[in-house]
Design an enzyme around this catalytic site. Sequence first.
Site, PDB file in Angstrom:
ATOM      1  N   SER B 147      78.809   4.466  57.654  1.00 41.30           N
ATOM      2  CA  SER B 147      80.161   4.130  58.081  1.00 41.30           C
ATOM      3  C   SER B 147      80.272   4.194  59.605  1.00 41.30           C
ATOM      4  O   SER B 147      79.499   3.540  60.307  1.00 41.30           O
ATOM      5  CB  SER B 147      81.153   5.074  57.391  1.00 41.30           C
ATOM      6  N   ARG B 217      95.502  10.512  55.788  1.00 39.51           N
ATOM      7  CA  ARG B 217      94.362  10.786  54.931  1.00 39.51           C
ATOM      8  C   ARG B 217      94.503  10.104  53.566  1.00 39.51           C
ATOM      9  O   ARG B 217      93.517   9.638  52.994  1.00 39.51           O
ATOM     10  CB  ARG B 217      94.217  12.307  54.750  1.00 39.51           C
ATOM     11  N   ASP B 312      81.980  -1.765  48.017  1.00 33.64           N
ATOM     12  CA  ASP B 312      82.629  -1.285  49.245  1.00 33.64           C
ATOM     13  C   ASP B 312      83.496  -2.411  49.800  1.00 33.64           C
ATOM     14  O   ASP B 312      82.983  -3.421  50.265  1.00 33.64           O
ATOM     15  CB  ASP B 312      81.541  -0.883  50.248  1.00 33.64           C
ATOM     16  N   HIS B 345      83.281   2.509  49.279  1.00 27.61           N
ATOM     17  CA  HIS B 345      82.715   2.952  50.563  1.00 27.61           C
ATOM     18  C   HIS B 345      82.055   4.326  50.450  1.00 27.61           C
ATOM     19  O   HIS B 345      81.029   4.587  51.061  1.00 27.61           O
ATOM     20  CB  HIS B 345      83.853   2.982  51.588  1.00 27.61           C
ATOM     21  N   ASP B 346      82.651   5.199  49.648  1.00 30.32           N
ATOM     22  CA  ASP B 346      82.128   6.564  49.493  1.00 30.32           C
ATOM     23  C   ASP B 346      80.737   6.616  48.884  1.00 30.32           C
ATOM     24  O   ASP B 346      80.100   7.668  48.890  1.00 30.32           O
ATOM     25  CB  ASP B 346      83.073   7.393  48.607  1.00 30.32           C
TER      26      ASP B 346
END
Lengths: 191, 368
Positions: B147, B217, B312, B345-346
């Site tokens: 990332s 967040r 992602d 994405h994680d």
Amino acid sequence: MTEAEYIARWVTPGARVLDLGCGNGALLKHLWQARQAPGYGVEIDDAKVLECIRNDVNVLQMDLEDGLSAFQDGSFDFVILSETLQAIHRQEPLLRDMLRVGREAIVSFPNFGFWKARIQITFAGHMPVSRELPYQWYDTPNVHHCTLVDFEALCAKLGLRVLERQVLTGGSPVSFLPNLLGSLAVYRVSA
Amino acid sequence: MIVEARKAKFTEPLKLSSGAVLPEFEIAYETYGELNAARSNAVLVCHALNASHHVAGTYAGDPDNVGWWDNMVGPGKPLDTDKFFVIGNNYIGSCFGSTGPTSTNPATGKPWGADFPVVTVEDWVAAQARLADRLGIARFAAVMGGSLGAMQALQWALSFPQRVRHSIVIAATPRLSAQNIAFNEVARQAIMTDPDFHGGHYYDKGVVPRRGLRIARMIGHITYLSDDAMMEKFGRVLRRAAPGFDFDVDFEIESYLRHQGDKFSSYFDANTYLRITKALDYYDPAADYGGDLSAAFARAQADFLVVSFTSDWRFSSARSREIVKALLDNKRVLSYLEIDAPQGHDAFLLDDPRYFGALRAYFGNIAL
């Protein structure tokens, strides 16, 4: 001699190669060792991509059916399609694209005109299953089989020049009745 | 693996991309494994938005504080610290030990707060190069990140082509899309419109813009997961027996986001969040080359491993393929993996066997 060794004879030392459907990267590794020819492989299968990384071969995980837009015109000396032609859905755009990004293309495929295949269809009446074509018709990655005659007709249609042809059976060259006695065909073509 | 956090102080001023000058700064870092005699086995690991220099292992007496990439880095792990000397670092502007908005401004004796300059990926890499000098590392065997960390791995190959042998670029993008920037702007607005923000000078008021950080967040977490992964994990499962017909938590996903927001806002600094999202927004190595990424990479000399994950949507595989194209145009030694992982994405933090197997093999082939 193996197919890889025949291909290596055509690849000039230091040439840049692109191997489409490169499997575990064995051919690229051979071309690097035998010809100091650097290059990239394109492969979609996860397990084979991992083997390429283990073999220290440059591999790009991409789908050939999406075309070769990642590659610039004329960026390779040889673009290789080894025993993958029959598993591609759209041969014509891929062959054209190969000769857009490469000076020459090297294409190999199992010859569907090989006598063993003909016998199985003609006398046993079923789709050929053999060492060269080990799949059942309902469970095969191969979607477009062809013979030497078919491939050469396609080259003529696309205006591609056949520079060299090597027909093999069990690793030995075949020159007599190649479309009948050859199990594997290897072509070198240019635009 | 018991590890220890350290700090390196640099008193020579650092000129930043914005033109501002940081008169002095510290970098918090950790190291794992041993630097070999030839000093050829160093690997720099760069972190993403909310992580730190604590990449692997645990601190003595604190067994629960495990490094953020402990599944990747350690003895016998894909990045094997029996072979490599691995450095985790906290970039400047962050809030985990390196100089940032919460640090003391030497000119005033008070926290920098809103006066801390906006830093860029290029600035981070320049600061990390000072750390490399300090540790006696002329050339890294690899620089690696996911990332935002991947942007640093890319930038290393551009800022210091001679100092990077392998650049390992995971879940990356060569520039943020308008949509990416839009999400960042919503997060920043959440923070800056919090009444406790006080224009960034909230430290001496004894408050923290916690509500803004929470929302920032929550937005972030939505972009880290794929639609499928979120549905798989939470579905439409209710937290209570029946819908409440009020605005308390009904669904599991609401509870999850609130929990992540609460947790994050208890330890992360709002001024840091603003600056990191700006660093993301500004990163665009092709900008100086008329948008031509291939021209930007002409000076790179490293070998590259690029990895993306198909689910992602924050930094999609198409973005990684732009990087791959630019590297191919420059005939770099390069492998590209497009992992068909469902998590979004994680996924870059999770130990998918294809992904970890490839990294293990790749590091295994790096000759020292």
